[in-house]
Enzyme design. Structure first.
Site, PDB file in Angstrom:
ATOM      1  CG  ASN A 196      -7.251  -1.186   2.420  1.00  0.00           C
ATOM      2  OD1 ASN A 196      -6.630  -0.405   1.711  1.00  0.00           O
ATOM      3  ND2 ASN A 196      -6.646  -2.138   3.118  1.00  0.00           N
ATOM      4  CG  HIS A 256      -3.165   2.984   3.613  1.00  0.00           C
ATOM      5  ND1 HIS A 256      -3.881   2.853   2.446  1.00  0.00           N
ATOM      6  CD2 HIS A 256      -3.134   1.747   4.167  1.00  0.00           C
ATOM      7  CE1 HIS A 256      -4.255   1.590   2.300  1.00  0.00           C
ATOM      8  NE2 HIS A 256      -3.809   0.902   3.334  1.00  0.00           N
ATOM      9  CB  CYS A 284      -0.962  -0.004   1.185  1.00  0.00           C
ATOM     10  SG  CYS A 284      -2.193  -1.336   1.089  1.00  0.00           S
TER      11      CYS A 284
END
Length: 342
Positions: free
Chosen positions: A300, A270, A128
């Site tokens: 997500n 994030h 990520c």
């Protein structure tokens, strides 16, 4: 391992000159997802289980004929339009994502062929944190004189790795983190700017935790077999790692730059789940009004998270406004980036 690179007055500055995002049209609600998993798995799941555990109400899901490159191209076109540049004006194209169309060739070439550019093209992947890593690499190449204008794109399709038919509750729990996933694309154009720009970058890795979660298929360890194509992970362990080490990275960037939370117009972090985000605020002290909250609506979206958030607030920014990016990625890595709009 950690690295940092602050801008010194009078040096070349590289900034973000265009931003874009792309969301699939299909919306999957958490209750519909629960019903699908329960029916396919053959066991009952309590109503509202995903909403209560994650705070996620909906997520976007790519169609079967939409790929990581599809979302990246959509976002890239928006970023190029905002920057006012043609694809042929780009001389570095970085596809930076945890997802990809295929193992080989690099997905950057698929994106480039669709856009019609002729840039040096390559992929960067780091879970990520991929998109922030891509921006950092592109900035470094511009500073080194290897490129004049770079396009960094991500296309994330983690919904492809969700196990919708777990064999039992144990398998359901092992893949639970996957039920937070949604799909999205994001892109930025980077170029030299007269003022502001990317002022500071920092990163820290804790690779001893690499096995906590991920998708093991497609590489030399597990080249074949559907079982290895599903996401598995211990979300609790990942959260513990971030809580232990994450604040030190943020303390460093504030100390090094002399900037406090109130000096940032926005803090883009994030987003995995709502409880995760609430815990981030609790342990860091970041004011909630500095956040751009997307996780209840989008889930997500892996490395596209920061780019989607930036796309939503970009047009509200004034010259001189500062934005702090906070990336959290499996592996485990943590990154920060300070950007000031020119």
């Amino acid at each position: 391992m950690k690295s940092q690179n602050a801008v010194v007055d009078g040096s070349v500055r590289v900034g973000i000159t265009g931003v874009g995002a792309c969301l699939p049209e299909r919306v999957m609600g958490s209750e519909r997802l629960r019903q699908r998993v329960s029916e396919a798995g053959g066991f009952a799941l309590p109503a509202g289980v995903f909403e209560r555990a994650t705070g996620i109400l909906t997520r976007r899901i790519a169609r079967p004929d939409e790929y990581a490159s599809t979302l990246a191209v959509g976002a890239a076109r928006g970023a190029l339009a905002r920057a006012g540049v043609d694809p042929l004006d780009i001389d570095l194209l970085v596809f930076a994502s945890a997802s990809r169309d295929m193992v080989e060739p690099a997905t950057a070439h698929i994106v480039q062929a669709e856009l019609g550019s002729r840039a040096h093209a390559l992929d960067v992947t780091n879970a990520c944190n991929s998109f922030v890593n891509g921006m950092d690499l592109a900035r470094s190449m511009i500073l080194a004189g290897r490129a004049r204008r770079a396009l960094v794109v991500t296309g994330e399709t983690p919904s492809r790795a969700v196990r919708h038919d777990p064999a039992d509750l144990a398998q359901f729990r092992d893949g639970f983190a996957g039920y937070t996933f949604g799909d999205a694309g994001a892109a930025v154009v980077l170029a030299e700017v007269d003022r502001g720009g990317i002022l500071d970058v920092d990163s820290q890795t804790h690779s001893e935790h690499w096995s906590v979660g991920g998708i093991s298929g497609g590489g030399s360890r597990h080249p074949r077999g559907d079982e290895h194509t599903y996401f598995h992970g211990d979300g609790g362990e990942l959260r513990e790692v971030f809580e232990k080490v994450g604040t030190s990275v943020l303390d460093r960037v504030r100390h090094r730059t002399g900037l406090d939370w109130t000096d940032f117009r926005y803090v883009l972090v994030h987003q995995v789940t709502v409880p995760y985000l609430e815990r981030f605020v609790e342990i860091t002290g970041v004011p909630e009004d500095r956040l751009v909250v997307t996780v209840p609506e989008l889930g997500n979206v892996a490395s596209a998270s920061l780019g989607v958030q930036l796309d939503r607030i970009h047009d509200t920014l004034d010259s001189g406004d500062r934005v702090l990016f906070v990336g959290l990625g499996g592996g485990v890595s943590i990154m920060t980036m300070v950007w000031e709009k020119a």
